[in-house]
Design an enzyme around this catalytic site. Structure first.
Site, short mmCIF file in Angstrom:
data_model
loop_
_atom_site.label_atom_id
_atom_site.label_comp_id
_atom_site.label_asym_id
_atom_site.label_seq_id
_atom_site.Cartn_x
_atom_site.Cartn_y
_atom_site.Cartn_z
N VAL A 143 -6.10 -2.38 -4.41
CA VAL A 143 -5.10 -3.43 -4.24
C VAL A 143 -5.49 -4.39 -3.13
CG1 VAL A 143 -3.55 -2.22 -2.62
CG2 VAL A 143 -2.63 -3.90 -4.24
N GLY B 110 -2.17 2.24 -9.97
CA GLY B 110 -1.07 2.23 -9.00
C GLY B 110 -1.39 1.29 -7.85
N GLU B 111 -0.83 1.55 -6.69
CA GLU B 111 -1.07 0.81 -5.44
C GLU B 111 -0.44 -0.59 -5.44
OE1 GLU B 111 -5.26 0.52 -4.62
OE2 GLU B 111 -5.58 2.69 -4.79
N GLY B 112 0.12 -1.05 -6.56
CA GLY B 112 0.53 -2.45 -6.68
C GLY B 112 -0.55 -3.31 -7.32
#
Length: 337
Positions: free
Chosen positions: A90, A308-310
């Site tokens: 990210v 994930g992570e944004g």
């Protein structure tokens, strides 16, 4: 119940009228037009303002069901340091769109004494309970984490954020997300459990068993009772972050499966908050599809991501900016000579 303002319906209607009058066939720009009208309603003006200050907040924490993952839970603490070094997925993707990334230790099973104190300022506990045999949180912790998430949203908005993105980091988080979605929607474990970090079929079968056991345990019916029994401090903090963005009238771009599950629970706390949320991308996890359908949200992107992570939501930012640009900069048919 938390009061949430509604996006401006007049601005939405005016945006649709302007879009129909641009130098193009009616509806020719498809989803971009829908997003332009949505942003106009959120900002209460046509055209909407440019999205110049995008903030990603990664809520990090460990889960007692981390044994369902292909990776050890020690990875979570290690990844916090990677975020701080600017080397995570990210981080790299956020730089491409000029977004800022902040990581917070909400429930990492490590003291993280070597990281800046502000990373730990909202820490609720070290790890969450294994939801197949015990509650994830102690009484009162879900509410504390929820309020922490609200405080984080307030801080980001006070410093200029005009678009919020929740990120997540925590080994075992897809199992927690699956359990939350199944509990809210009344679905069996096998329908909502995916392969997470890359499990084989045997690993997925073990994960299904864990989630099924979690769903069979007694629990209260309210959203905070649900977060206590089946969620995590990170899920509760994410829910608070999503709700407070809506309370403050700032658009929120959901990421993948974890923020989708948190959003489903957050809607139980503040039903109108969903009007301020967009789904950034479609996760490969089945529970996200159920959550988004229930929320009435359609993903902006579908890239087969499961990081994930944004990271997925960040990649949708250029599409939102394109939507803003078309309504702000394209000419009108009425102005043609």
């Amino acid at each position: 119940m938390i009061d949430v303002p509604l996006p401006d319906p007049r601005a939405h209607a005016d945006a649709l009228a302007r879009l129909d009058g641009l130098v193009k066939p009616v509806g020719a720009l498809g989803r971009l037009e829908e997003l332009a009208a949505w942003l106009s309603a959120a900002h209460g003006t046509v055209p909407p303002r440019p999205l110049e200050n995008v903030r990603v907040v990664v809520f990090a924490g460990d889960h007692g069901v981390s044994a369902t993952s292909a990776y050890p839970r020690e990875i979570t603490a290690a990844m916090v340091r990677v975020f701080l070094a600017g080397k995570s997925g990210v981080n790299v993707l956020a730089r491409q769109v000029g977004a800022q990334v902040r990581v917070l230790d909400i429930a990492v099973d490590d003291d993280l004494a070597d990281v800046p104190a502000e990373v730990r300022e909202h820490k609720i506990r070290r790890g969450s309970g294994s939801i197949d045999v015990e509650d994830a949180l102690a009484p009162g912790e879900a509410a504390r984490a929820f309020e922490a998430g609200r405080a984080v949203a307030d801080a980001e908005i006070a410093s200029g954020a005009d678009l919020l993105i929740p990120g997540d980091m925590g080994i075992g988080n897809t199992a927690v997300a699956a359990a939350l979605v199944a509990a809210v929607l009344g679905l069996p474990a096998d329908d909502v459990v995916g392969t997470g970090t890359g499990l084989d079929e045997a690993g997925r079968a073990r994960k299904v068993e864990v989630v099924a056991k979690a769903l069979a345990r007694p629990r209260g019916s309210g959203p905070f009772e649900l977060l206590t029994a089946l969620g995590s401090a990170c899920a509760a903090a994410t829910a608070g972050f999503l709700v407070q963005g809506a309370v403050r009238g700032v658009p929120v771009l959901l990421d993948g499966v974890f923020s989708g599950a948190a959003a489903l629970v957050a809607r139980e706390i503040a039903p109108d908050a969903v009007r301020w949320w967009l789904a950034g991308h479609r996760s490969t996890e089945p529970s996200q599809a159920f959550a988004l359908k229930a929320l009435g949200l359609s993903p902006v992107l579908d890239l087969g991501l499961r990081l994930g992570e944004g990271s997925g939501a960040v990649q949708a930012v250029p599409t939102l900016r394109a939507a803003q640009a078309i309504i702000a900069e394209m000419g009108l048919l009425a102005d043609l000579a």
